[in-house]
Design a protein around this motif. Structure first.
Motif, short mmCIF file in Angstrom:
data_model
loop_
_atom_site.label_atom_id
_atom_site.label_comp_id
_atom_site.label_asym_id
_atom_site.label_seq_id
_atom_site.Cartn_x
_atom_site.Cartn_y
_atom_site.Cartn_z
N ALA A 48 -78.14 8.15 22.15
CA ALA A 48 -77.83 9.58 22.14
C ALA A 48 -76.45 9.88 22.71
O ALA A 48 -76.11 11.04 22.92
CB ALA A 48 -78.89 10.35 22.92
N PHE A 49 -75.63 8.84 22.95
CA PHE A 49 -74.40 9.08 23.71
C PHE A 49 -73.42 10.02 23.02
O PHE A 49 -72.66 10.74 23.68
CB PHE A 49 -73.73 7.76 24.10
N ALA A 50 -73.44 10.09 21.68
CA ALA A 50 -72.52 10.98 20.98
C ALA A 50 -72.80 12.45 21.27
O ALA A 50 -71.90 13.30 21.17
CB ALA A 50 -72.57 10.72 19.48
N ALA A 51 -74.01 12.77 21.67
CA ALA A 51 -74.37 14.16 21.94
C ALA A 51 -73.59 14.73 23.12
O ALA A 51 -73.39 15.95 23.22
CB ALA A 51 -75.88 14.27 22.22
N PHE A 52 -73.12 13.85 24.02
CA PHE A 52 -72.43 14.34 25.21
C PHE A 52 -71.09 14.97 24.89
O PHE A 52 -70.52 15.67 25.73
CB PHE A 52 -72.26 13.20 26.22
N MET A 53 -70.57 14.72 23.70
CA MET A 53 -69.30 15.32 23.31
C MET A 53 -69.42 16.84 23.13
O MET A 53 -68.42 17.54 23.08
CB MET A 53 -68.78 14.68 22.02
N PHE A 54 -70.63 17.33 23.04
CA PHE A 54 -70.85 18.75 22.78
C PHE A 54 -71.49 19.48 23.97
O PHE A 54 -71.68 20.69 23.90
CB PHE A 54 -71.75 18.92 21.56
N LEU A 55 -71.83 18.77 25.03
CA LEU A 55 -72.65 19.36 26.10
C LEU A 55 -71.88 19.37 27.42
O LEU A 55 -71.72 18.33 28.06
CB LEU A 55 -73.95 18.57 26.25
N LYS A 56 -71.42 20.54 27.81
CA LYS A 56 -70.60 20.64 29.02
C LYS A 56 -71.40 20.39 30.30
O LYS A 56 -70.82 20.15 31.35
CB LYS A 56 -69.92 22.00 29.08
N LYS A 57 -72.71 20.44 30.21
CA LYS A 57 -73.51 20.12 31.38
C LYS A 57 -73.25 18.68 31.83
O LYS A 57 -73.27 18.38 33.03
CB LYS A 57 -75.01 20.30 31.07
N TYR A 58 -72.98 17.80 30.88
CA TYR A 58 -72.79 16.38 31.17
C TYR A 58 -71.33 15.94 31.03
O TYR A 58 -71.04 14.76 31.24
CB TYR A 58 -73.64 15.53 30.22
N ASN A 59 -70.45 16.83 30.68
CA ASN A 59 -69.10 16.45 30.26
C ASN A 59 -68.10 17.48 30.77
O ASN A 59 -68.26 18.68 30.53
CB ASN A 59 -69.06 16.38 28.73
N TRP A 60 -67.06 17.01 31.43
CA TRP A 60 -66.01 17.93 31.89
C TRP A 60 -65.22 18.51 30.72
O TRP A 60 -64.60 19.56 30.84
CB TRP A 60 -65.07 17.20 32.85
N SER A 61 -65.19 17.81 29.59
CA SER A 61 -64.58 18.34 28.35
C SER A 61 -63.15 18.84 28.57
O SER A 61 -62.80 19.96 28.25
CB SER A 61 -65.44 19.47 27.77
N PHE A 62 -62.31 17.95 29.10
CA PHE A 62 -60.91 18.29 29.27
C PHE A 62 -60.16 18.23 27.93
O PHE A 62 -60.66 17.66 26.96
CB PHE A 62 -60.24 17.30 30.23
N ASN A 63 -58.97 18.78 27.93
CA ASN A 63 -58.05 18.64 26.80
C ASN A 63 -56.70 18.20 27.31
O ASN A 63 -56.24 18.67 28.37
CB ASN A 63 -57.91 19.96 26.04
N ALA A 64 -56.05 17.30 26.56
CA ALA A 64 -54.71 16.86 26.92
C ALA A 64 -53.68 17.87 26.46
O ALA A 64 -53.96 18.73 25.61
CB ALA A 64 -54.43 15.49 26.31
N GLU A 65 -52.48 17.75 27.00
CA GLU A 65 -51.37 18.59 26.58
C GLU A 65 -51.08 18.37 25.10
O GLU A 65 -51.12 17.23 24.60
CB GLU A 65 -50.13 18.26 27.39
N VAL A 66 -50.81 19.43 24.41
CA VAL A 66 -50.56 19.36 22.96
C VAL A 66 -49.24 18.66 22.69
O VAL A 66 -48.22 18.91 23.35
CB VAL A 66 -50.55 20.77 22.36
N LYS A 67 -49.26 17.75 21.70
CA LYS A 67 -48.05 17.10 21.20
C LYS A 67 -47.95 17.39 19.71
O LYS A 67 -48.92 17.17 18.97
CB LYS A 67 -48.13 15.58 21.42
N SER A 68 -46.82 17.87 19.27
CA SER A 68 -46.69 18.34 17.89
C SER A 68 -46.92 17.24 16.86
O SER A 68 -47.38 17.52 15.75
CB SER A 68 -45.32 18.97 17.69
N ASP A 69 -46.62 15.99 17.22
CA ASP A 69 -46.74 14.89 16.24
C ASP A 69 -48.05 14.12 16.39
O ASP A 69 -48.23 13.09 15.74
CB ASP A 69 -45.55 13.94 16.36
N ILE A 70 -48.95 14.57 17.25
CA ILE A 70 -50.23 13.89 17.45
C ILE A 70 -51.37 14.83 17.09
O ILE A 70 -51.40 15.98 17.53
CB ILE A 70 -50.36 13.40 18.90
N ARG A 71 -52.30 14.34 16.26
CA ARG A 71 -53.44 15.12 15.78
C ARG A 71 -53.01 16.46 15.20
O ARG A 71 -53.67 17.50 15.40
CB ARG A 71 -54.50 15.30 16.87
N LYS A 72 -51.86 16.44 14.53
CA LYS A 72 -51.34 17.62 13.83
C LYS A 72 -51.20 18.83 14.76
O LYS A 72 -51.40 19.98 14.35
CB LYS A 72 -52.23 17.97 12.64
N GLY A 73 -50.86 18.54 16.00
CA GLY A 73 -50.62 19.62 16.95
C GLY A 73 -51.87 20.19 17.60
O GLY A 73 -51.78 21.14 18.39
#
Length: 533
Positions: A48-73
């Motif tokens: 069930a480990f993929a479920a943690f990507m959607f559940l903030k109870k178990y996940n700090w769910s941070f985001n990195a600084e946006v880079k224009s050339d990575i993941r299309k911004g």
């Protein structure tokens, strides 16, 4: 409230320390964990480990600084485990130590006592390997390691294809030679996840000298006259002060340990003054030296439908597996979906592997959050750069403990372009495997990067479109004696008495593989140091 030791964070290191420091009844220990007790069906179920990507109870769910050339911004998502066990309660459970040269390099940097031979006893002390028994493996330790059944045919085809492409097979990624294609061993026991909490903390929760507080968000460490004397913490909405008679131990991980240090006045003076934080100790390395395993992927559409998809029909087909797991703790849900992988050299002139491969029986990108992509039939192989030279940073967003820090991995930015070359060469190596005859009756076409992308420039550009990470941040409170070092070889913070950092943030350089096992071994080693006085 007074305790001998206060441990901030009940992750892979904090759980070990809580166990070992309370073995002596002379020590009383308080553990402060921001998340919950994590005693749930989801946490305990390996599949069930993929479920943690959607559940903030178990996940700090941070985001990195946006880079224009990575993941299309778009911002890169950074999952980090929250609750008892930390990221060991939400990870894919792969047991990997890295390479001996990783630790010998730490020692060569001036960190005496941290060579592989000096770390090995602590890997073995922590380990209970169900299947392997030799001079490199442990029996009877708290952390259970087991060989798992192979549930997906595509994993077997990967092993076959790797050998057809000229790579050797290995039956132990933690043996004398890491190189080769093979199956991963996992931290699973009796069909359930063996997190650091289950291994180290749960068995000792009844000790009278251990107090574990959940929903406890640390505001700052209290520093008086260059000594850590306590912690200011919010517990279930109420601010409390807890004092430490002996030491405060910071084990909040490579993202939040530097954040807490800076909020406590320990860090780069200019950074602290920017947020009107009183400087207790100028340590410019706090939050610097951030390293992570940058990851790219090759996605292939499949003729067959024996992998995993997120489609309603696929979910329905999982019903028998769910029932088997609920009643017998067996089947697909009793295992990690990451069954097979490899440690390879990206080019022939190298002396040791510099890429790690994760083979998965589904079309996987964006940490499994791309549900539409996963709805199709296919498989993917993820390639990570094992020893990146790029360095990022953790900075404060504000002086509030409630604000996420600013996370900048600075991926693929190293001056000489080594990381970019390893990424490109690594994708070419994986293409050899994906083109092998073993996949002929599966392969339709390469969705990503696509066969039309053959030049170095186009391969790199496509890799950046789906660039990811492998959840292994380290280095932001690094061990050493240079100007960026934060802790010494006993992991004591330079210039501050009675304060240690014990977690993956102290690694001066990233290990060649998953970081859960090394973090546990680090904590085992320093627990011995603390108990020895």
């Amino acid at each position: 409230m007074n305790f001998d030791y206060i441990i901030i964070g009940a992750g892979s290191a904090g759980c070990v320390l809580a166990n070992r420091l309370t073995e002596s009844t002379q020590n009383n220990v308080c553990v402060l964990e921001a998340g919950s007790d994590n005693n749930s069906f989801l946490v305990n179920t390996p599949g069930a480990f993929a479920a943690f990507m959607f559940l903030k109870k178990y996940n700090w769910s941070f985001n990195a600084e946006v880079k224009s050339d990575i993941r299309k911004g778009e911002p890169m998502f950074i999952p980090r485990g929250r609750g008892l066990g930390g990221s060991s309660a939400t990870n894919a459970m792969l047991y990997i130590r890295g390479q001996a040269d990783d630790y010998n390099h730490w020692a060569a940097l001036g960190n005496e006592g941290w060579s592989f031979d000096e770390m090995l006893p602590y890997f073995k002390k922590s380990e209970n390997n169900e299947d392997l028994s030799d001079e490199l493996h442990g029996k009877g330790g708290p952390l259970n390691v087991s060989t798992r059944p192979v549930n997906y045919e595509i994993s077997k085809r990967f092993i076959e294809a790797g050998q057809q492409a000229g790579f050797k097979y290995t039956d132990d990624f933690n043996g004398a030679d890491q190189e080769g294609v093979g199956y991963y061993q996992c931290t699973i026991k009796g069909g359930q996840r063996c997190s650091a909490a289950r291994a180290y903390l749960t068995p000792v929760m009844s000790r009278p000298n251990l107090d574990v507080k959940t929903s406890a968000r640390v505001k700052r460490i209290i520093i008086k006259d260059s000594k850590a004397v306590g912690v200011e913490v919010e517990i279930s909405g109420n601010t409390q002060t807890i004092m430490a008679n002996k030491e405060v131990i910071l084990s909040a991980g490579a993202i939040q340990s530097p954040q807490i240090l800076m909020l406590s006045g320990i860090g780069d003076k200019a950074e602290l003054e920017k947020h009107n934080i009183t400087v207790a100790k100028h340590l410019p390395g706090v939050g610097k030296n951030l390293q992570e395993h940058v990851d790219s992927c090759i996605l292939v559409r499949s003729k067959k439908r024996d992998g995993f998809t997120s489609s309603p029909m696929s979910m329905l087909k999982m019903l028998p597996d769910t029932l088997e797991y609920m009643f017998k703790k067996k089947g697909k849900l009793a295992n990690s979906m990451l069954e097979a992988g490899a440690f390879l050299k990206s080019s022939d002139e190298l002396t040791r592997p510099d890429i790690q491969l994760h083979m998965v029986p589904l079309l996987y990108d964006d940490n499994g959050r791309d549900i539409k992509l996963m709805g199709g039939h296919g498989y993917s192989c993820h390639i990570c750069v094992l020893r990146p030279e790029s360095r990022g940073s953790i900075q404060l967003k504000s002086d509030s403990y409630l604000d996420d820090p600013i996370i900048d991995f600075n991926f693929l930015s190293d001056e000489h372009g080594k990381d970019r070359k390893v990424m490109i060469d690594g994708m070419r190596q994986v293409r050899k495997i994906m083109a092998a005859p073993a996949f002929d009756d599966y392969r339709i076409d390469e969705m990503h990067p696509g066969f039309e992308n053959e030049s170095d420039e186009s391969i790199l550009a496509k890799a950046k479109e789906r660039l990811g990470l492998v959840y292994h941040p380290v280095g932001t409170c690094k061990m050493g004696h240079d100007e960026l070092a934060v802790v010494d070889t006993a992991l004591r913070v330079h210039g501050i008495e009675a304060l240690r950092v014990i977690d993956a943030s102290v690694m001066p350089t990233l290990t060649s593989g998953n970081t859960n096992a090394p973090t546990i071994a680090i904590a085992e080693k320093v627990a011995d140091m603390i108990l020895a006085g």
